[in-house]
Design an enzyme around this catalytic site. Sequence first.
Site, PDB file in Angstrom:
ATOM      1  N   HIS A 123       0.867  -1.187   0.000  1.00  0.00           N
ATOM      2  CA  HIS A 123       0.000   0.000   0.000  1.00  0.00           C
ATOM      3  C   HIS A 123       0.898   1.230   0.000  1.00  0.00           C
ATOM      4  O   HIS A 123       1.867   1.302   0.753  1.00  0.00           O
ATOM      5  CB  HIS A 123      -0.880  -0.007   1.258  1.00  0.00           C
ATOM      6  N   HIS A 169       1.781  11.076  -2.188  1.00  0.00           N
ATOM      7  CA  HIS A 169       0.534  10.887  -1.450  1.00  0.00           C
ATOM      8  C   HIS A 169      -0.180  12.233  -1.480  1.00  0.00           C
ATOM      9  O   HIS A 169       0.220  13.172  -0.803  1.00  0.00           O
ATOM     10  CB  HIS A 169       0.833  10.439  -0.013  1.00  0.00           C
TER      11      HIS A 169
END
Length: 591
Positions: A123, A169
């Site tokens: 992830h 991110h």
Amino acid sequence: MGSYRMCVCFTRKFKVTEAAPPPDVNDAFKKYAEGGPHMTAEQLHRFLVEMQGQGGATVANAEGIVQQVLQKRHHMAKFRRRSLTLDDFHHYLFSADLNPSIGDQVHHDMTAPLSHYFIYTGHNSYLTGNQLSSDCSDVPIIKALKRGVRVVELDIWPNSTKDDVHVLHGRTLTTPVELIKCLKSIKEHAFSASPYPVVITLEDHLTPELQAKVAQMVTQTFGKMLFHPDSECLKEAPTPEDLKYRIIISTKPPKEYLEAESNKDKMNNFQKGKESDDDVWGKEPAGLTGDPEDDKTDSDGSENNRDDEETDSFEPELRLSRAPAYKHLIAIHAGKPKGGLKEALKVEPDKVRRLSLSEQALEKATMSHGTDVVRFTQKNFLRIYPKGTRFNSSNYKPLIGWIYGAQMVAFNMQGYGRYLWLMHGMFRSNGGSGYVKKPDFLMNVNPDGSVFDPKADVPVKKTLKVKVYMGDGWHLDFKHTHFDLYSPPDFYTRVGIAGVPTDEIMKKTKKKEDNWTPVWDEEFMFPLRVPELALLRIEVHEYDISEKDDFAGQTCLPVSELKPGIRAVPLFDRKGEKFNSVRLLMRFEFV
């Protein structure tokens, strides 16, 4: 004078004495050496077959072991003696290289569709640390691939000048890395640990022009390594064997962005409406708390609702004109559930797709639709990802996904802790290939149309008997003052099972005081209802009367892979890196 005394004290207390072989090792030697002082290769062969369960072992294998032990212990290439003493035999049993607890070869059937396997999944694979402010880099991607991880996730965004693609991110302080750098590193390291396919899941926040640019980058970087499906979407997933050394792309097809625009108001209302949230997911389970951000991401089961916001500035004609090249790359289509969970879990006869749910969304889903989840995962891919509040890159219990057949239980591989140890343990299966065939019961449909229900009470299938004999190697891998300043350590071992809830338990040995090579010689029984999904958890701690006990090593082994008999079990540090010397001597038996 005082310092002189201290020096004497250290010499006395820190002297490491080699522990004698435990009684079971003595007894085995006596039995198979037939009371003599040496064990021949023929006698060792009998021991391997009868006590270690190695039916396929040959006398030549035993001769090879004898040769290696003598070379390693006595540093001589040629020996007149071709047999083992008791100490040689003990050395052999305690060698993780010569006498491992699990195998290192691929032995599962690799010719079933990809959806029939648990797949080692990362992830936010590009993050070096926490989810909010760490650097983005290709280094953690390389590390993950070298460990055998097969699914790499990249969040792709326009750079500040909107003419190139960065991995970061989104809406955090993480510093970006160029997509092309990540792609090249994936190409270089994808198959260093396993020949089986690597899936790149893209979380796409791009304009159509940049999607076209990504299509070009991906095609040029991977060339023939890239797997293209024959039709627009897969009717059945190909097999790991067919896709050796191939790269697979999985993301939402561009057309979804068109639909997202028209459905935007409806979806926004759906996310905000408390009643509709309850209708779809059922009541919030006890002990599960979500913040508003989590509710937003969980309510539609999508990977990230921010995707919808990215469509605001797109021009429809641009979107359509540039989509084809990008869309053609996508082998496994991801998509948002429309109309709630029941609809999302519908199995379509001629289409394989991927659904993503957060750990919380999965827990809600399994409360009301558990067997629907199992049925969905028999053909389609289910990816589970950590909830949005795990800013420190912690993880969740992976079994919540595996027991329902979820193939892609996505983990922060740069994280830490017991859940990550379970993940490492699961993927020690099948030679560390990154693909573990799901047990048949997760794939079977019963005559009445029902499927496996993880909540059903089932009888004990088999019992695992574990004996913890002794440990060694700490004096080589740790400073002599690491555990206690003035005395040798007081070690104890925790041993137990992770698996379906009814199988889970932890037990522990007594502590052995002041000993660098502790001998516990204790036995434990573990009744198992679903041994196929059970993991044997092993941790060693050092007792500390005044503070928290010190960590001294851990490992996690798939019960289905355990070799019976007396075995060496190497231990790992907190991050999952193997110690050079620390290991346990244990015995495994199924009764």
